[in-house]
Each structure stands twice: as structure tokens, then as C-alpha cells.
Scaffold this active site. Sequence first.
Site, PDB file in Angstrom:
ATOM      1  N   GLY A 605       0.828  -1.201   0.000  1.00 21.67           N
ATOM      2  CA  GLY A 605       0.000   0.000   0.000  1.00 21.67           C
ATOM      3  C   GLY A 605       0.852   1.235   0.000  1.00 21.67           C
ATOM      4  O   GLY A 605       2.077   1.170   0.167  1.00 21.67           O
ATOM      5  N   GLY A 607       0.408   5.532   1.169  1.00 21.36           N
ATOM      6  CA  GLY A 607      -0.502   6.533   1.713  1.00 21.36           C
ATOM      7  C   GLY A 607       0.159   7.880   1.725  1.00 21.36           C
ATOM      8  O   GLY A 607       1.229   8.070   1.141  1.00 21.36           O
ATOM      9  N   GLY A 610       3.784   7.680   3.123  1.00 22.20           N
ATOM     10  CA  GLY A 610       4.835   6.818   2.623  1.00 22.20           C
ATOM     11  C   GLY A 610       4.284   5.538   2.031  1.00 22.20           C
ATOM     12  O   GLY A 610       3.086   5.388   1.835  1.00 22.20           O
ATOM     13  N   ASP A 724      -7.001  12.628   8.389  1.00 27.47           N
ATOM     14  CA  ASP A 724      -6.999  12.010   7.064  1.00 27.47           C
ATOM     15  C   ASP A 724      -7.763  10.695   7.091  1.00 27.47           C
ATOM     16  O   ASP A 724      -7.285   9.673   6.616  1.00 27.47           O
ATOM     17  CB  ASP A 724      -5.556  11.798   6.608  1.00 27.47           C
ATOM     18  CG  ASP A 724      -5.478  11.563   5.102  1.00 27.47           C
ATOM     19  OD1 ASP A 724      -4.447  11.077   4.622  1.00 27.47           O
ATOM     20  OD2 ASP A 724      -6.481  11.833   4.400  1.00 27.47           O
TER      21      ASP A 724
END
Length: 926
Positions: A605, A607, A610, A724
Site C-alpha cells: 500500500g 498513503g 509513505g 486524514d
Amino acid sequence: MGCAKFLFVFSLYSLFLMDASTAQRPGFVSLDCGGSNNFTDEIGLEWTPDNYMLTGDIVNIVVANETRKQYKTLRSFPADDNKYCYTFNVVSRTRYLIRATFLYGNFDNNNVYPKFDISFGPTRWATIVISDANTIELQELIFLATDPTISVCLSNATTGQPFISTLELRQFNGSIYFNQFESQFYLSMSARINFGAESDEPVRFPDDPFDRIWESDSVRKANYLVDVAPGTEKISTQMPIDVSRDEWPPQKVMQTAVVGRNGSLTYRLNLDGFPAPGWAFCYFAEIEDLGPSDARKFRFILPGAPDLSKAVVNIQENAQGQYRLYEPGYYNISLPFVLSFRFGRTSDSTMGPLLNALEVNRYLKKSDGSADGPVLAAIAMSYLSFKWANEGGDPCIPAPWSWVQCSSDPRPMITSIKLSGKNLLGTIPVEFTKLGGLVELWLDNNSLSGPIPDFSGCPNLKIIHLENNRLNGELPSSLADLSKLRELYIQNNLLAGKIPSGLLNKYLSLNYTGNAGLHKENGGSHKNIIIGTSVGAAVMLIATITSCFLLRKGKKKPPRKGESQHNLPPQKLASSLGDTNAEAAHYFSLAEIKDATNNFERKIGSGGFGVVFYGRLLDGKEIAVKRLTNDSFQGKREFTNEVSLLSRIHHRNLVQFIGCCQEEGKSILVYEFMHKGTLKEHLYGPLTHGGGMNWIKRLEIAEDAAKGIDYLHTGCVPAIIHRDLKTSNILLDKNMRAKVSDFGLSKLAVDGASHVSSIVRGTVGYLDPEYYISQQLTDKSDVYSFGVILLELISGQEAISNENFGHNCRNIVQWAKLHIESGDLQGIIDPALHEYDIQSMWKIAEKALMCVQPHGSMRPWMSEVIKEIQDALAIERGAEAVREGSSDEISRRSAHSSLNLGSLDIGASDHHYLAIDESIAHPTAR
Ligand SMILES: *[C@@H]1O[C@H](CO)[C@@H](O)[C@H](O)[C@H]1NC(C)=O
Ligand SMILES: *[C@@H]1O[C@H](CO)[C@@H](O)[C@H](O)[C@H]1NC(C)=O
Ligand SMILES: *[C@@H]1O[C@H](CO)[C@@H](O)[C@H](O)[C@H]1NC(C)=O
Ligand SMILES: *[C@@H]1O[C@H](CO)[C@@H](O)[C@H](O)[C@H]1NC(C)=O
Ligand SMILES: *[C@@H]1O[C@H](CO)[C@@H](O)[C@H](O)[C@H]1NC(C)=O
Ligand SMILES: *[C@@H]1O[C@H](CO)[C@@H](O)[C@H](O)[C@H]1NC(C)=O
Ligand SMILES: *[C@@H]1O[C@H](CO)[C@@H](O)[C@H](O)[C@H]1NC(C)=O
């Protein structure tokens, strides 16, 4: 059905459609019955007269010490078998309070005090018994509007004349008074008491924005707040009280209280309408300053209900602070008529119990109304200009309209319609043909035109009178199929064609003279055919009604869902990070990290901060390794600060931080690995196979995530604002339980105050518009983002889309708002969701809209959101159990849900519920 009543034609014109939005406060209507003009009273309520009522007499009264203008007049009605109704427009799916008051004032100079009934639509609401000429009788209901109109009717004059002084309609907002029984029950107010009141005056509008009336506990009445314990003292404060919880008791009510200085508070009062199941809540706020060694803990004691005494109230702890509301209660508790209760101090408490307010409502079962209600309403709608079409309320209950007769079933059907000589124009409304129980139809002597409709939907019709109209066309052959028809009068119309032979071969009185074009099959003479006897017909009528009732009774109602719920709002233990044992973060070497990730082989993943890689430590533990982008944390010191903070946050709904690494200019954070990936992938991504997650699963995920966020907001000192939140930051573990990730990387929020930051950070689609404009970051910004996530869970749509939301709309919030506010929830529900309870869906939709309100102050706290999700889950689990047809399931699941909500769960029969409270089971998290 008495003949006399049937023939009695009274004049009644009672339809009053008042748009609630025209009143001073949206949704307020204050009707001054018998009044003559508009006026504003001393507390700012705008009263309007009921002068559109054409029935009833206006009477002026004089009552000593009563100066309010609305109580100088009343409207009285004839003491007969009819009902007299007031009708109001309301907004569907909105909760309201309706209050009717009655001040007799000896208006009729009668020695007999009036006694009569009031009903709310078809539901019998209360019997009004006047026992004192100068005392105001008051009845109040809280209801969820399901139709666009409501009506209040007076009927069943037992003694004296029915009358009414005022009718007050007050609209609520939000989820105030939500309960899971509301589709089948109203709440009828029995007690709403302001303890420690400073005068006899009740608290109401404008202190209570919804104009509920909070009675002063100093008013002396028979059997009302007697047996007061010695040592009971009134206290009050001028400090503001945070009351922004579910029922919004007014601050003024919460600023006063009684305390039991000698360890007890006791009261006895009569509860009108009880014994019955009811809704009972206490309102507490700590308004005394307790010393550091003081504690105020007490139990509720109700004779005969020892289970209720198990839980201990600690207001300050339950409310998470002083001057804050804590409102424990029962959604379904059986209470006696004479309520005698006590609050008793626990042995380890230094202070006596405290009580600010109490509210008790009785559940009033809704009546379904007559089976033909909607059809008759449609008929009445097409004749709105006629008085008889405006009688209001249900066509049969509590008394039938003047022009109908009804069967005496529990769910009555229309058996007779008599609209002879009413100057009716146009065609015969097709609705008449939908009345399955209809036996007699009288539409003679009007000016009806057009054809005779097909009456095969009314197999019980015995008598049809259509004579002396201007009906044309042929006689429908279906008339011959009405096997019970004994009387068909159609003379003096413009009918033509052949008379169906079936009609000529029956025991039928048929009069068709005066229809020039109508003739028998063989073209024979236009003669009346009178066969059969009236005695035979009467026997047939009885047979008809009886068989029809038997048929109806065979129909089973669907099983009721909804289980008793003894849940109370969640309890929170405030704790601060500073108090918990700070665990030192584990420092990994870069070599260890490279080993674990096979040199950053598998990217899982990326984000805002990072890229994330999969890893496995030597001991087999799976980890997620987040390699921060270079500029995220430059200084080692800043990094260390952040990391030590992260290592102290533990909550089962937050992704666990394991350690970090900072070497060779790389900053790396190590988290527990979450096997099932992100919520986003499950909603839209590669993991969306077979329709993805069902609604319960989505609710559980929402609950988990909300708890994690709430912990960041209220469980950490200083509070942490996530900034976030989005579906890709909600991760799922092996068991599909959700945890929030990526928290704490933003700057910490300053405790209690807004945080000003120079860079607006967040993700488009989730970003709080207020924060974007003002750059003032608050925890309500997270609430906004969470609202967006809720909308995604409902709809299965991404927060931003260029195609899916139609023209000029890229944003899920605008799109969902448009649909939900127009009542079209269905239009946004994820087509992949098949089984769900629409009530639980509505709860989440409404809360989601509140979360995305433009201003932070209008958005709820996370704790309120959690409660709503839990309520929705309880509904959904109940509904699922019903779908699965397993009653065991219901009890198991509802026990589970009370466990989730349990705090002062004094309704629970088992101690476990208290012990397994999550705050106790997970001490590290709190
Ligand atoms: C009285 O108030 C109602 C509703 O507020 C309004 O429709 C009506 O026009 C008013 N009547 C007069 C005479 O002002
Ligand atoms: C009206 O008020 C006066 C003064 O407060 C009191 O003495 C009297 O008893 C009251 N009368 C009634 C009928 O309540
Ligand atoms: C009318 O009121 C009387 C007395 O309260 C009651 O016994 C009776 O059941 C009521 N009738 C109806 C039709 O509600
Ligand atoms: C509901 O009403 C209360 C009291 O007027 C108000 O403070 C609150 O903001 C309202 N909530 C919503 C969602 O409109
Ligand atoms: C409170 O309790 C004490 C001891 O039981 C007693 O002496 C005192 O009279 C009580 N106070 C009141 C107001 O009843
Ligand atoms: C409340 O509980 C009782 C007894 O458990 C039950 O019969 C009733 O249906 C429940 N709900 C309501 C609204 O009364
Ligand atoms: C049939 O209707 C006509 C016109 O109304 C009337 O004169 C006649 O008496 C009626 N016949 C019977 C048998 O009722």
C-alpha cells in the site's frame, strides 16, 4: 350501526391544514381553540385561532389567576356519537410532540364535569376526565410522523360536552426520542420533572427549544413527588452545562438539582396510564464541586426490581466531566402506577445522590386504523371542496364518518357508503370498486356522468343505488357476477345497450326505467323486473358480513421484530495518556527491517506519509512496514517525539504500533499487519467479490472505526485529530474487525482548542470544508470525514466520482444529501445490499448527514455517532434474526448488543454485562 345515526347528517367541517413551517419556529403550530385572532404570547409563541372550524361553539371563560389569552376561550362540540377532528400537515419521518390542553372553566354552567376521549388518528389516545374547573388537563404524545398529515379527534362524550383549549405541535430534530419501538408505539408523556427548580413555574420555550414542559418539583399536587427523604436539598449553578446529547434537556433544567445530603433521595408519584411498559430516563449533571477525595456514587432502587440496583452511577465519570449531561435510562421498563423510587449512596461514596431531571413516557400502541383507510382518504381527496370529505381522522375509528358505516372488526372495513343527493359531479371514482367489504353503495340523486365502473372488486355488494344521475354507456356485464346483489337501481340515467342476461335471472330488484337506450336482450319491453323479497335480502346481508369477517381474521400479521432493550448510552472512562504506563517504542535496525521485508519486496500500500511493505519478523509475527517519504519527519528529535507518542496509544480499534527505525536517512514505522486489507478494497477494489459485505458487517466496521476515532478524540491527552480519515485508512484484521490506521502522524491537537496549521492536509472528498476555508482544525473535521465514510458504506460509491453522481455533481455528500433529504434513501443504497432493515439504514443515513453538516458545531460528537451505529446494529440484528426465523438468535444477539452499549445497564439481568464493559476489559486502551 344504528339507523338513526346513519340518517343523522351533521354539519362538520374540520379539515385544517396548517403548514408547520409557517410558524415562528419551524415546525411549531400553536392553535388557540375558540380564539379569534393571531397573537404572540409572553414567551414568544405565536398562536393562531381555529376559526376555520365550522362545527362546535366558541365559548369565553374566566378562570381565576389564569391570564393567558389562549385560555380565555375554548371550542366545545356536541355531545353525540360523532368525532370532531383537527388535522395538521407534518413532515414524514420526523418526530414531533403534540400537546392538547383542556381548561374547563365551567363553560357550560353544568354540574357535571365533562368526560370524553381524544384519539390520535385511529389510535385512542386518552380519556379526558375533568375533575376541577380551574385546572388545566394536559396530554402529550411523541410520535414519528409516517404520513403527511395527522389528526386529533374528540369523541365518545360520556358526560358533559367535549371541548378543547389548545393544540400545540412541536417538531423535533435529529434522533431525539428515537426508540426501536416507534414504528408501533407512540410515547405518551407521564412525567417530565425538573428537580431542584427555583420556582413553581415550569421550564419550557424558549429555554427548551422544543417547548417541552419541565414541571417544577416544588409544585404541590396530590400524589406527586411525596415521601421526600429528609436531608433533601436543592442546589443550583450558573455554570453552562453541556447538554448536547440525545434528548437535549434544557440547560436551565440541568442547572438545578436535588441532593440527598443524608445519603438518599426518595420520591413517590402517580404515573398516569401505568402500569405499562415505558420509556424512562434520568438526567444527571455534576453541578457541585467535589473535593479531591470526594466521590458521588449511588444506585437506583425500585422496589421489586433488584436487578436495576446493580449498576452504580458516577455522574462525573459517566459524563466524562463536570457540568456535562449523563442520561441513563431504559427504553422498555415496566413501571407501576404508583412509582416509588430511591437513589441510595454506595458505601464507598462520600456524597449523597444527585438528580437533575426525570422523564417517563408510556408506550401507546398504535392502531392500524381501518382496513380501507387509504381508499377512503383517496375518495375524500377527490371531493375536497365538500364538507363531508373533510371530517378528518380515520373513516371508522373512533367513530365513523357521517357518510360511511363500518364493520366492527378490530380492523374495520367500510360496509356502507351513503352519498345520496350530494351534488357530486364527474365520473364515479374508481376507488369505490376497491372496497372489498362494501355491502351498500348509495350514489343516487347526484350529477354523476360516465360509465358504471366494474364492481367485481366488491364481491359483497348487495345494494347499489345509482338512480337519477347522468351515467351513460352500457351496463357492465360484471354486475351479473355479483352473486350477492339484491338491489340495483339505475333508473333515470343515460345508459344504453343490452341488459346483461345474468341480471335478469336473479333474485334482484332491478329498476332501469328512464334510460332511453337500455333494453333487454330480446329487445322486449322496458319493464321493471322485481323479483325476490326484502326478507331474503336481509338474511343474505348478515351472511355476507359474517363470511367476510371470517376471511379477514384468517390473515396473520407478520411477526413483530424488536426486542426489549435495556441499553443505556455508552459509558466512558476518561483517562489520559500521561497516566498510562508509557511503553518505550521498539527500535529496529535497518538490517532487521530489510530482513523482515525481504528487502522491501512486497508493497502492500501507499498513503500520504509513505509506502507500506509486508514483512515477517524472526518470531513469525507479520508486520506492515511504512517507509516514510523523506520530508515527513526530518529531525530525529521530531521523529522520536512522534514515535514515543504513537507507542502510547493503544486501543483495539487502532492499528497497533510496534516500533520504528531511523537509519540512513530513512524513517520507518512498524505496525501490526492487517490481513484483510483496507475497507476501500472491500467496498470498491479487487476484494469486492460476490457483492462484498452485507449491511451488518458494514455497520460493525463503522462501529469499530468510530470507536477508534472517538478514542483518539476523547481518550488521549492531548486529543489527537486524525485529519486524514478515509476508507483506505480503515484496515481489517483476520476476523474482519476494523482498526483505524495512520493516526497521530499529523501534529497533535491542542487539548480542547482549535489547532491552527499552515498546511491543509487531507484527502479530497473527505476534507472538512470548514477546515479547508478556516484552517481551523478540530475533532469535528474527523467527524466530517467519518460521515463521508458512512455514506460510502451505505451507497458503495466512492467519495469522489466523475460519472456516478449525475450532472454537475462529483461529490458523494451533495449527491447523498439530495436524495436523503427528499426522502429517497433507496436511491442511494448500494445495489449490492439485499437484506437490510430500512430503519437501521435511515438511522445511519440521518447521522451521516449530520456528520457532514457544513459547520463543525452542528456535527455530532463521535460518541453520539457510535450510539447511533449501535442502535442501528441492534435493529439490524433483530431484523436479521427475524429473517433467519430463529428466536434464539434474537435473544443472543440482543444480549450482545446490550453488552456493547452497557454501562449503567441496570436492566440487564446478569452481572457479566457490567464486567465485560470494554473499558474494563481493555485497560491499556483507557
Ligand atoms: C395568522 O397566522 C397564520 C399563520 O401564521 C397566517 O397564515 C394568517 O395569515 C394570520 N392571520 C392574520 C389575520 O394575520
Ligand atoms: C389567585 O392568586 C392569589 C394570589 O396569588 C391567591 O391568593 C388565590 O388563592 C389564587 N386563586 C386561585 C383560585 O387559585
Ligand atoms: C367511551 O367512554 C366510556 C367511558 O370512558 C368507555 O367505557 C367506552 O369504552 C368508550 N367507548 C368507546 C367506543 O371508546
Ligand atoms: C437540533 O436542535 C437543537 C436545539 O435547537 C440544536 O441545538 C441542534 O443544533 C439541532 N440539531 C440539528 C441537527 O439540527
Ligand atoms: C441525617 O442523618 C443523621 C444521622 O442519621 C440525623 O441525625 C439527621 O437528623 C439527619 N438529617 C436530616 C435532615 O434528617
Ligand atoms: C417491552 O417489554 C415487554 C416485556 O418484556 C414486552 O412485552 C413489550 O412488547 C416491550 N415493548 C414495548 C414497546 O412495550
Ligand atoms: C322505478 O323507478 C321509477 C322512477 O324513479 C319509479 O317511478 C318506479 O316506481 C320504480 N319502480 C319500482 C318498482 O320501484
